[in-house]
Write a protein that holds these residues in place. Structure first.
Motif, PDB file in Angstrom:
ATOM      1  N   ARG A  46     -27.899  71.772 112.732  1.00 24.65           N
ATOM      2  CA  ARG A  46     -28.424  71.813 111.376  1.00 24.65           C
ATOM      3  C   ARG A  46     -29.261  70.569 111.099  1.00 24.65           C
ATOM      4  NH1 ARG A  46     -23.351  73.831 107.530  1.00 24.65           N
ATOM      5  NH2 ARG A  46     -23.143  75.920 108.408  1.00 24.65           N
ATOM      6  N   GLN A 129     -26.483  71.156  95.955  1.00 26.76           N
ATOM      7  CA  GLN A 129     -27.595  72.083  96.158  1.00 26.76           C
ATOM      8  C   GLN A 129     -28.399  72.249  94.868  1.00 26.76           C
ATOM      9  OE1 GLN A 129     -28.558  73.409  98.967  1.00 26.76           O
ATOM     10  NE2 GLN A 129     -26.808  73.319 100.354  1.00 26.76           N
ATOM     11  N   GLN A 142     -25.135  67.338 105.074  1.00 29.65           N
ATOM     12  CA  GLN A 142     -24.094  68.081 105.772  1.00 29.65           C
ATOM     13  C   GLN A 142     -22.720  67.641 105.295  1.00 29.65           C
ATOM     14  OE1 GLN A 142     -24.285  68.298 110.051  1.00 29.65           O
ATOM     15  NE2 GLN A 142     -26.513  68.567 110.098  1.00 29.65           N
ATOM     16  N   ASP A 168     -17.255  79.803 105.795  1.00 28.07           N
ATOM     17  CA  ASP A 168     -17.963  80.790 104.972  1.00 28.07           C
ATOM     18  C   ASP A 168     -17.175  80.983 103.682  1.00 28.07           C
ATOM     19  OD1 ASP A 168     -19.325  82.833 103.794  1.00 28.07           O
ATOM     20  OD2 ASP A 168     -19.182  84.216 105.472  1.00 28.07           O
ATOM     21  N   SER A 170     -18.124  82.450 100.984  1.00 31.18           N
ATOM     22  CA  SER A 170     -18.560  83.584 100.157  1.00 31.18           C
ATOM     23  C   SER A 170     -17.454  84.597  99.914  1.00 31.18           C
ATOM     24  CB  SER A 170     -19.756  84.284 100.803  1.00 31.18           C
ATOM     25  OG  SER A 170     -19.407  84.828 102.075  1.00 31.18           O
ATOM     26  N   SER A 199     -29.137  82.389  96.509  1.00 34.74           N
ATOM     27  CA  SER A 199     -29.617  82.205  97.885  1.00 34.74           C
ATOM     28  C   SER A 199     -28.937  81.046  98.604  1.00 34.74           C
ATOM     29  CB  SER A 199     -31.137  81.954  97.881  1.00 34.74           C
ATOM     30  OG  SER A 199     -31.438  80.648  97.380  1.00 34.74           O
ATOM     31  N   ILE A 200     -28.084  80.317  97.901  1.00 36.02           N
ATOM     32  CA  ILE A 200     -27.441  79.151  98.515  1.00 36.02           C
ATOM     33  C   ILE A 200     -26.537  79.599  99.664  1.00 36.02           C
ATOM     34  CG2 ILE A 200     -25.833  77.247  98.132  1.00 36.02           C
ATOM     35  CD1 ILE A 200     -26.894  77.064  95.270  1.00 36.02           C
ATOM     36  N   ASP A 201     -26.699  78.946 100.805  1.00 39.53           N
ATOM     37  CA  ASP A 201     -25.939  79.266 102.012  1.00 39.53           C
ATOM     38  C   ASP A 201     -24.457  78.959 101.785  1.00 39.53           C
ATOM     39  OD1 ASP A 201     -24.917  79.603 104.552  1.00 39.53           O
ATOM     40  OD2 ASP A 201     -26.251  78.161 105.526  1.00 39.53           O
ATOM     41  N   PRO A 202     -23.559  79.934 101.940  1.00 35.47           N
ATOM     42  CA  PRO A 202     -22.133  79.695 101.709  1.00 35.47           C
ATOM     43  C   PRO A 202     -21.410  79.061 102.891  1.00 35.47           C
ATOM     44  CG  PRO A 202     -22.447  81.984 102.278  1.00 35.47           C
ATOM     45  CD  PRO A 202     -23.828  81.370 102.231  1.00 35.47           C
ATOM     46  N   HIS A 203     -22.131  78.799 103.989  1.00 36.85           N
ATOM     47  CA  HIS A 203     -21.502  78.202 105.167  1.00 36.85           C
ATOM     48  C   HIS A 203     -21.468  76.686 104.978  1.00 36.85           C
ATOM     49  CE1 HIS A 203     -23.177  82.120 106.431  1.00 36.85           C
ATOM     50  NE2 HIS A 203     -22.028  82.209 107.089  1.00 36.85           N
ATOM     51  N   ASN A 206     -19.833  73.406 109.547  1.00 33.17           N
ATOM     52  CA  ASN A 206     -19.639  73.954 110.892  1.00 33.17           C
ATOM     53  C   ASN A 206     -19.170  72.877 111.867  1.00 33.17           C
ATOM     54  OD1 ASN A 206     -21.982  72.443 111.224  1.00 33.17           O
ATOM     55  ND2 ASN A 206     -23.053  74.011 112.417  1.00 33.17           N
TER      56      ASN A 206
END
Length: 543
Positions: A46, A129, A142, A168, A170, A199-203, A206
């Motif tokens: 990332r 975000q 991150q 995740d 979500s 649209s915000i990435d729920p991940h 990692n």
């Protein structure tokens, strides 16, 4: 007062941060740094605009902490360690932090429950975000999680849920609840709309760091790391101990640098993993990670366990961090890098500060994170200086020759010698109730529990943000205990009744000189102004 902190509701978090930014260009009393990272790097697959931020510790438990650090320029966030033992069951005695030149603590993982911790991390992630979008800040940050301390605990349903949620979010009701709350607050924003929000990435994360207790068997550490890599699919780092370089090396380094008074015995060196075993394990885990298409590395280092001799904190043992930890941690980095020809990714947090950060990054060791530095005068603002010092590029792997030169320079560098520490001033018999002689207690509180009212030259303590860690008392130059001595704001009747602090429960009642009253006209005029100003700020600007 209670030593149990509570998170800020998500709508209030957004409202306060935005209002404060528009009024003073800050988040939670930390000026927002506008600069971005000088060079974009990749970590765990990332983008990351700046490899600098807070280490897992007292500054990464609550969402408002993460927002304050983001304001200062942090883009890497190592979240406080989560384990199966939680909340009051931890039995952490307070105060739990003692700061002198170096720092000591007797706490090890988040004081929140696992679910509360996950909710704070979700709130913090979403808030960053949204604030980045609204305020024109880069969002290449991150979150890295940390779990401990044994295989059974990490495989338990509770921690498995946490790992899955961070991978995740979500599927969790709380993620959707926060999105709906943010949608209800869209009128606060000018650049954020519903499409962006959804649209915000729920991940969220990692990458996980494995934190184990001193004495954890090497085979169990390897089993846990293999599980996180192969069964859970995380980029995985294991936290190593300063004991890897051996008792004699640690003792000599500390003695040579003036820390001969730091007391420890051979026990942890005997029970902790030895260097040859660590190197062999690292090689095996690197192969496992390569097969799974993820990264394996090490985090350097754990804090160093020492004996309590002068009642600095409760109990018999405490954990040392800060400046004297740097020589120990950087020598562990050297030993592991020499054994792996520089191929081992290293994340570093042992005593990083403005004096050494550039040299460490220049060796190819990244990211770098801090905890003790944030406990000292300047608090979160110290991150901005580190962000400004970050180099434009970082080597792709560890430069062993540069690292050898850095380690060789430490004993000749007067910076690392123990300095004479000035004595605190003797406080007056009666501390000023809303003291604002300096802003140390405001800056050094991890949880933003001391709120400045600069127009009144006053500061108010917020009971629900405080966990009585004790850091504000360590850093008060006048010898006060701010979390007890300051005029205190209470959110609930239960908070008010469980405390002996002078302070106020909204506009309902107050305690002054130990007596409770509802007649605010009888309160001294300067304190009425404090109450009015604080509540107006809380309702319309920020807490």
């Amino acid at each position: 007062m209670s030593d149990t902190m509570r998170g800020v509701p998500f709508p209030e978090l957004l409202k306060c941060a935005l209002a404060e930014y528009r009024k003073s260009g800050s988040f939670y009393h930390v000026p927002v740094r506008k600069g971005t990272g000088q060079g974009l790097m990749q970590l765990a697959g990332r983008p990351l605009s700046l490899p600098v931020g807070p280490a897992a510790g007292p500054h990464t438990q609550l969402a408002q902490n993460l927002i304050a650090e983001f304001a200062a320029g942090a883009r890497i966030f190592e979240l406080k360690t989560v384990q199966i033992l939680e909340g009051e069951a931890l039995g952490i005695q307070k105060p739990c932090i003692y700061v002198d030149d170096e720092a000591y603590n007797i706490e090890w993982s988040t004081e929140l429950t696992v679910r509360e911790a996950a909710e704070e991390y979700i709130k913090g992630y979403l808030a960053l975000q949204l604030l980045a979008k609204e305020c024109g800040l880069d969002a290449d940050f991150q979150f890295h999680i940390s779990v401990g301390y044994d295989l059974a605990g990490i495989q338990s349903p509770k921690i498995d849920w946490f790992l899955n949620t961070m991978q995740d979010a979500s599927s969790t009701p709380f993620w959707e609840q926060c999105l709906q709350q943010a949608e209800a607050c869209l009128s606060l924003f000018e650049r954020v709309d519903a499409a962006f929000l959804r649209s915000i990435d729920p991940h969220i994360s990692n990458l996980v760091t494995l934190s184990t207790m001193h004495g954890c068997p090497a085979d169990e550490i390897e089993q846990i790391a293999a599980y996180l890599i192969e069964q859970k699919g995380f980029h995985t780092y294991i936290k190593c101990n300063p004991t890897l370089i051996g008792y004699d090396n640690v003792r000599k380094l500390l003695d040579d640098l003036g820390y001969g008074y730091v007391s420890f015995d051979h026990s942890h060196f005997e029970h902790d993993m030895k260097l040859p075993d660590a190197v062999a394990m690292i090689e095996r885990l690197q192969k496992r990670a390569e097969t799974q298409g993820v990264t394996f590395g090490v985090k350097l280092t754990n804090t160093f366990p020492v004996q309590i001799q002068h009642e600095e904190l409760a109990g018999d043992a405490m954990y040392m961090s800060g400046k004297p930890l740097f020589p120990l941690a950087i020598h562990v980095a050297l030993a592991l890098s020499q054994a792996t020809d520089g191929r081992l990714p290293i994340s570093f947090s042992g005593g990083i500060d403005a004096h050494n950060m550039q040299a460490v990054l220049d060796c190819g060791i990244a990211p770098v994170t801090v905890a003790t530095l944030l406990l000292k005068a300047g608090g979160y603002r110290n991150l901005a200086r580190l962000a400004d010092l970050a180099p434009a590029s970082i080597p792709a792997q560890v430069d062993v020759a540069k690292l050898e030169a850095l380690c060789a320079s430490i004993r000749q560098d007067p910076y690392y010698r123990k300095p004479e520490v000035a004595k605190k001033q003797v406080p007056p018999s009666t501390p000023p109730i809303a003291c604002f002689r300096c802003r140390n207690c405001v800056d050094v509180c991890p949880n933003r529990a001391n709120v400045p009212l600069p127009e009144l030259k006053a500061a108010v303590h917020v009971d629900s943000y405080c966990n009585e860690c004790g850091n504000c008392a360590c850093l008060c130059p006048f010898g006060y205990i701010p979390y007890r001595d300051k005029f205190t704001y209470f959110e609930t009747e239960a908070d008010f009744m469980s405390s002996s602090n002078d302070g106020f429960l909204n506009r309902e009642k107050y305690r002054w000189n130990g007596a409770v009253s509802t007649d605010f006209s009888a309160l001294p005029e300067d304190l009425r102004q404090v109450v009015d100003t604080f509540l107006a700020q809380k309702d319309g600007v920020s807490v």
